[in-house]
Design a protein around this motif. Structure first.
Motif, PDB file in Angstrom:
ATOM      1  N   ARG A  32      -0.089 -21.965  52.787  1.00 24.79           N
ATOM      2  CA  ARG A  32      -0.770 -23.090  52.159  1.00 24.79           C
ATOM      3  C   ARG A  32      -2.289 -22.942  52.181  1.00 24.79           C
ATOM      4  O   ARG A  32      -2.998 -23.801  52.702  1.00 24.79           O
ATOM      5  CB  ARG A  32      -0.383 -24.396  52.846  1.00 24.79           C
ATOM      6  CG  ARG A  32       1.064 -24.719  52.808  1.00 24.79           C
ATOM      7  CD  ARG A  32       1.291 -26.159  53.141  1.00 24.79           C
ATOM      8  NE  ARG A  32       0.586 -26.578  54.325  1.00 24.79           N
ATOM      9  CZ  ARG A  32       1.149 -26.762  55.498  1.00 24.79           C
ATOM     10  NH1 ARG A  32       2.424 -26.565  55.647  1.00 24.79           N
ATOM     11  NH2 ARG A  32       0.458 -27.162  56.531  1.00 24.79           N
ATOM     12  N   PRO A  33      -2.859 -21.887  51.599  1.00 23.46           N
ATOM     13  CA  PRO A  33      -4.315 -21.814  51.552  1.00 23.46           C
ATOM     14  C   PRO A  33      -4.918 -22.784  50.542  1.00 23.46           C
ATOM     15  O   PRO A  33      -6.054 -23.212  50.687  1.00 23.46           O
ATOM     16  CB  PRO A  33      -4.594 -20.360  51.159  1.00 23.46           C
ATOM     17  CG  PRO A  33      -3.392 -19.968  50.367  1.00 23.46           C
ATOM     18  CD  PRO A  33      -2.232 -20.702  50.973  1.00 23.46           C
ATOM     19  N   ILE A  34      -4.128 -23.130  49.490  1.00 26.55           N
ATOM     20  CA  ILE A  34      -4.672 -23.911  48.381  1.00 26.55           C
ATOM     21  C   ILE A  34      -3.721 -25.047  48.042  1.00 26.55           C
ATOM     22  O   ILE A  34      -2.500 -24.873  48.009  1.00 26.55           O
ATOM     23  CB  ILE A  34      -4.891 -23.012  47.143  1.00 26.55           C
ATOM     24  CG1 ILE A  34      -6.019 -22.003  47.431  1.00 26.55           C
ATOM     25  CG2 ILE A  34      -5.233 -23.836  45.922  1.00 26.55           C
ATOM     26  CD1 ILE A  34      -6.282 -21.060  46.295  1.00 26.55           C
ATOM     27  N   ALA A  35      -4.285 -26.209  47.783  1.00 28.94           N
ATOM     28  CA  ALA A  35      -3.525 -27.358  47.286  1.00 28.94           C
ATOM     29  C   ALA A  35      -3.912 -27.582  45.837  1.00 28.94           C
ATOM     30  O   ALA A  35      -5.085 -27.805  45.520  1.00 28.94           O
ATOM     31  CB  ALA A  35      -3.819 -28.603  48.115  1.00 28.94           C
ATOM     32  N   TYR A  36      -2.934 -27.492  44.950  1.00 33.90           N
ATOM     33  CA  TYR A  36      -3.163 -27.717  43.517  1.00 33.90           C
ATOM     34  C   TYR A  36      -2.579 -29.070  43.161  1.00 33.90           C
ATOM     35  O   TYR A  36      -1.372 -29.295  43.266  1.00 33.90           O
ATOM     36  CB  TYR A  36      -2.510 -26.608  42.692  1.00 33.90           C
ATOM     37  CG  TYR A  36      -2.694 -26.775  41.195  1.00 33.90           C
ATOM     38  CD1 TYR A  36      -3.905 -26.463  40.591  1.00 33.90           C
ATOM     39  CD2 TYR A  36      -1.662 -27.253  40.403  1.00 33.90           C
ATOM     40  CE1 TYR A  36      -4.086 -26.611  39.231  1.00 33.90           C
ATOM     41  CE2 TYR A  36      -1.829 -27.401  39.043  1.00 33.90           C
ATOM     42  CZ  TYR A  36      -3.039 -27.081  38.456  1.00 33.90           C
ATOM     43  OH  TYR A  36      -3.211 -27.238  37.116  1.00 33.90           O
ATOM     44  N   VAL A  37      -3.424 -30.008  42.760  1.00 36.52           N
ATOM     45  CA  VAL A  37      -3.026 -31.397  42.547  1.00 36.52           C
ATOM     46  C   VAL A  37      -3.313 -31.780  41.103  1.00 36.52           C
ATOM     47  O   VAL A  37      -4.407 -31.510  40.589  1.00 36.52           O
ATOM     48  CB  VAL A  37      -3.779 -32.356  43.505  1.00 36.52           C
ATOM     49  CG1 VAL A  37      -3.248 -33.772  43.368  1.00 36.52           C
ATOM     50  CG2 VAL A  37      -3.659 -31.874  44.943  1.00 36.52           C
ATOM     51  N   VAL A 124      -8.694 -24.938  50.455  1.00 37.90           N
ATOM     52  CA  VAL A 124      -9.266 -25.267  49.144  1.00 37.90           C
ATOM     53  C   VAL A 124      -8.385 -26.313  48.484  1.00 37.90           C
ATOM     54  O   VAL A 124      -7.156 -26.179  48.480  1.00 37.90           O
ATOM     55  CB  VAL A 124      -9.371 -24.017  48.240  1.00 37.90           C
ATOM     56  CG1 VAL A 124      -9.961 -24.390  46.884  1.00 37.90           C
ATOM     57  CG2 VAL A 124     -10.212 -22.938  48.904  1.00 37.90           C
ATOM     58  N   LEU A 125      -9.009 -27.347  47.931  1.00 34.89           N
ATOM     59  CA  LEU A 125      -8.310 -28.398  47.207  1.00 34.89           C
ATOM     60  C   LEU A 125      -8.691 -28.298  45.734  1.00 34.89           C
ATOM     61  O   LEU A 125      -9.872 -28.378  45.386  1.00 34.89           O
ATOM     62  CB  LEU A 125      -8.688 -29.784  47.743  1.00 34.89           C
ATOM     63  CG  LEU A 125      -8.584 -29.994  49.261  1.00 34.89           C
ATOM     64  CD1 LEU A 125      -9.037 -31.400  49.620  1.00 34.89           C
ATOM     65  CD2 LEU A 125      -7.171 -29.748  49.742  1.00 34.89           C
ATOM     66  N   LEU A 126      -7.704 -28.108  44.872  1.00 34.63           N
ATOM     67  CA  LEU A 126      -7.925 -28.010  43.431  1.00 34.63           C
ATOM     68  C   LEU A 126      -7.337 -29.245  42.763  1.00 34.63           C
ATOM     69  O   LEU A 126      -6.128 -29.465  42.805  1.00 34.63           O
ATOM     70  CB  LEU A 126      -7.279 -26.744  42.867  1.00 34.63           C
ATOM     71  CG  LEU A 126      -7.747 -25.404  43.449  1.00 34.63           C
ATOM     72  CD1 LEU A 126      -6.984 -24.256  42.817  1.00 34.63           C
ATOM     73  CD2 LEU A 126      -9.241 -25.220  43.238  1.00 34.63           C
ATOM     74  N   TYR A 127      -8.189 -30.056  42.138  1.00 34.27           N
ATOM     75  CA  TYR A 127      -7.757 -31.268  41.438  1.00 34.27           C
ATOM     76  C   TYR A 127      -7.953 -31.047  39.943  1.00 34.27           C
ATOM     77  O   TYR A 127      -9.082 -30.906  39.469  1.00 34.27           O
ATOM     78  CB  TYR A 127      -8.562 -32.479  41.915  1.00 34.27           C
ATOM     79  CG  TYR A 127      -8.023 -33.090  43.186  1.00 34.27           C
ATOM     80  CD1 TYR A 127      -7.317 -34.280  43.171  1.00 34.27           C
ATOM     81  CD2 TYR A 127      -8.215 -32.465  44.413  1.00 34.27           C
ATOM     82  CE1 TYR A 127      -6.813 -34.832  44.344  1.00 34.27           C
ATOM     83  CE2 TYR A 127      -7.720 -33.008  45.583  1.00 34.27           C
ATOM     84  CZ  TYR A 127      -7.024 -34.194  45.542  1.00 34.27           C
ATOM     85  OH  TYR A 127      -6.526 -34.744  46.694  1.00 34.27           O
ATOM     86  N   ASP A 128      -6.844 -31.026  39.222  1.00 35.35           N
ATOM     87  CA  ASP A 128      -6.858 -30.726  37.793  1.00 35.35           C
ATOM     88  C   ASP A 128      -6.749 -32.028  37.000  1.00 35.35           C
ATOM     89  O   ASP A 128      -5.658 -32.509  36.699  1.00 35.35           O
ATOM     90  CB  ASP A 128      -5.706 -29.783  37.438  1.00 35.35           C
ATOM     91  CG  ASP A 128      -5.800 -29.268  36.014  1.00 35.35           C
ATOM     92  OD1 ASP A 128      -6.788 -29.589  35.337  1.00 35.35           O
ATOM     93  OD2 ASP A 128      -4.880 -28.550  35.577  1.00 35.35           O
ATOM     94  N   GLN A 129      -7.888 -32.611  36.670  1.00 38.85           N
ATOM     95  CA  GLN A 129      -7.976 -33.824  35.850  1.00 38.85           C
ATOM     96  C   GLN A 129      -7.034 -34.914  36.359  1.00 38.85           C
ATOM     97  O   GLN A 129      -6.242 -35.488  35.607  1.00 38.85           O
ATOM     98  CB  GLN A 129      -7.664 -33.503  34.385  1.00 38.85           C
ATOM     99  CG  GLN A 129      -8.631 -32.523  33.761  1.00 38.85           C
ATOM    100  CD  GLN A 129      -8.396 -32.328  32.279  1.00 38.85           C
ATOM    101  OE1 GLN A 129      -7.668 -33.077  31.640  1.00 38.85           O
ATOM    102  NE2 GLN A 129      -9.020 -31.312  31.732  1.00 38.85           N
ATOM    103  N   THR A 130      -7.121 -35.201  37.646  1.00 39.21           N
ATOM    104  CA  THR A 130      -6.263 -36.223  38.236  1.00 39.21           C
ATOM    105  C   THR A 130      -6.667 -37.631  37.835  1.00 39.21           C
ATOM    106  O   THR A 130      -5.893 -38.573  38.025  1.00 39.21           O
ATOM    107  CB  THR A 130      -6.312 -36.118  39.771  1.00 39.21           C
ATOM    108  OG1 THR A 130      -7.680 -36.195  40.206  1.00 39.21           O
ATOM    109  CG2 THR A 130      -5.717 -34.803  40.235  1.00 39.21           C
ATOM    110  N   SER A 131      -7.886 -37.819  37.299  1.00 36.88           N
ATOM    111  CA  SER A 131      -8.353 -39.153  36.950  1.00 36.88           C
ATOM    112  C   SER A 131      -8.209 -39.469  35.467  1.00 36.88           C
ATOM    113  O   SER A 131      -8.789 -40.443  34.996  1.00 36.88           O
ATOM    114  CB  SER A 131      -9.827 -39.303  37.358  1.00 36.88           C
ATOM    115  OG  SER A 131     -10.630 -38.360  36.672  1.00 36.88           O
TER     116      SER A 131
END
Length: 488
Positions: A32-37, A124-131
């Protein structure tokens, strides 16, 4: 970067993405190095409370980092209470999440989804247009919570946004401006306007920074140009690759040493020139959540939102050292620390080390506990299924009331019919649970499995352990009812 794309007939991937000089592999993915949300990850099991949802993620994540200490109350975990307080969920911790119609508010759902990410061990936290589709207030609330998570966990968050308010824009440390798959700018937020002003684009006072940058990236920057002809996208890309910001980013990603780079805002700091380096000689008072230590290297300075001054030679190091001796209301520093030597290696492993999820047995036990609570919350559904089984057994037993004793060939066909009806009954009665699993369990399973909270085999075994006894009980009730009717 999130490792979610897989090559197929329609998709072809070129190049390699490296994570600390290692390609993404199954061995690395489970750590789990990266969280893709995405915005589709804001789903939760409606039959559980807010606290139970957080506690499940914590058990699967095996949280071991040092957090603010507080006394546990009534056997509850102190860090869970800290997370609930941090995200404003303490008042509703015992409320069930519910559905969109009768559950907690949308803003609380966003808080809960972010709290689940905070319980993980991601670097690393990656947020792909969550808003997308949300108002500016909810977006600002989400970004403010993420800022707290990043500062506490010492991780990095990359967030892609299309529309952004000025208040939300001011929460970012760095800005990455993309156009047609190329980078137009990557650097400190305070310096983005001065950078484009140098290229001939001036932001009017009535236009916010987000709209200004978005128009430039869309090729509509001519309205802000102070020159007869504005620069094209290709020229902006070329200018960026020749800028100091690109050189600094390339230097950081090209070094073989583990280096931590931090942007730190302060009013004053004591540093001295040692050779070609500017080193911090006295750690300032606590003005930010960023960690500043004696011996950190100052590699860049920005004063009054002007161009960033990087330390590239002895002359630039002397200039930066003289700038730090003066007094300013606010100054932005880029600090770097080598994490390869001595205690820094332990610091790196503790704060940036990729931790694997819990063992197979422990994850299976956590899923069994959660499924047990789920079954107890829906015990009415189990009772209804048992009643259905008894009624169907009574019906089939009375339908073939005289089919007892010795059977001929014709009567054997009737018994086969009984067996077929029994099997179809068990299958059709289980359809009652299909909406529960498809609507509630399935999206949550995909979200948590994508976050590597547990292996798929643990999920299958846990559900089988809880469902097999219920299915055996239903089968015995059906057969018992038919046997009683046949024996009469």
């Amino acid at each position: 970067m999130g490792g979610k794309l897989r090559p197929n007939r329609r998709l072809r991937l070129e190049g390699v993405v490296l994570y600390n000089n290692d390609p993404l592999s199954p061995r690395l993915a489970i750590k789990r190095p990266i969280a893709y949300v995405t915005q589709h990850d804001n789903v939760h099991l409606p039959f559980f409370t807010v606290r139970e949802t957080i506690e499940f993620v914590q058990r699967c994540a095996l949280w071991q980092r040092c957090m603010p200490q507080s006394d546990a109350v009534q056997g509850r975990d102190s860090y869970v209470d800290y997370i609930l307080h941090m995200f404003g969920l303490k008042k509703i911790e015992n409320e069930r999440v519910g559905t969109l119609a009768d559950g907690i508010k949308d803003s609380d759902r966003n808080r809960l989804a972010t709290a689940e990410i905070a319980m993980g061990t991601y670097s690393v936290l990656l947020y792909d247009q969550t808003s997308s589709g949300q108002d500016s207030l909810i977006t600002y609330d989400l970004l403010q919570m993420l800022q707290s998570v990043v500062h506490v966990q010492h991780c990095a968050a990359v967030i892609s946004l299309v529309q952004i308010s000025p208040e939300s824009f001011d929460l970012f440390d760095r800005v990455i401006l993309l156009s047609e798959g190329e980078v137009l700018y990557q650097g400190p937020r305070e310096c983005v306007e001065s950078y484009f002003l140098k290229l001939g684009f001036k932001k009017p006072a009535h236009v916010d920074s987000g709209t200004f940058l978005q128009d430039i990236a869309a090729g509509e920057g001519g309205q802000y140009s102070q020159q007869p002809s504005s620069l094209s996208i290709e020229e902006l890309i070329k200018f960026y690759k020749g800028s100091d910001y690109y050189k600094d980013v390339f230097r950081l990603v090209s070094t073989e040493k583990a280096t931590q780079a931090t942007l730190f805002r302060t009013s004053s700091i004591r540093a001295s020139l040692q050779g070609n380096d500017v080193l911090v000689t006295e750690a300032p008072s606590v003005e930010s959540c960023a960690c500043v230590r004696v011996g950190d290297k100052v590699t860049g300075v920005c004063v009054r939102s002007e161009e960033f001054q990087y330390v590239e030679s002895s002359d630039s190091a002397s200039k930066v050292s003289n700038m730090l001796k003066a007094s300013y209301s606010s100054i932005l520093l880029q600090l770097e620390r080598n994490l390869d030597e001595g205690g820094n290696a332990m610091y790196y492993q503790r704060h940036f080390g990729w931790q694997q999820f819990c063992s197979w047995w422990l994850s299976t036990w956590c899923l069994i506990r959660r499924q047990t609570i789920f079954v107890m919350r829906l015990k009415g559904l189990a009772i209804v299924r048992l009643l259905q089984i008894l009624l169907v057994g009574l019906f089939t037993g009375s339908l073939f009331y005289h089919k007892g004793g010795r059977l001929d060939q014709y009567e054997m066909n009737s018994m086969r019919t009984i067996g077929f009806i029994s099997m179809m009954t068990l299958m059709l009665i289980n359809i009652v649970q299909l909406p529960v699993h498809m609507v509630f369990h399935r999206p949550v399973f995909y979200k948590q499995q994508g976050q590597h909270l547990f292996p798929v085999s643990s999920y299958v075994v846990a559900h089988a352990i809880l469902n097999i006894p219920q299915s055996v009980t239903e089968l015995r009730c059906l057969k018992r009812r038919q046997h009683i009717m046949f024996s009469t």
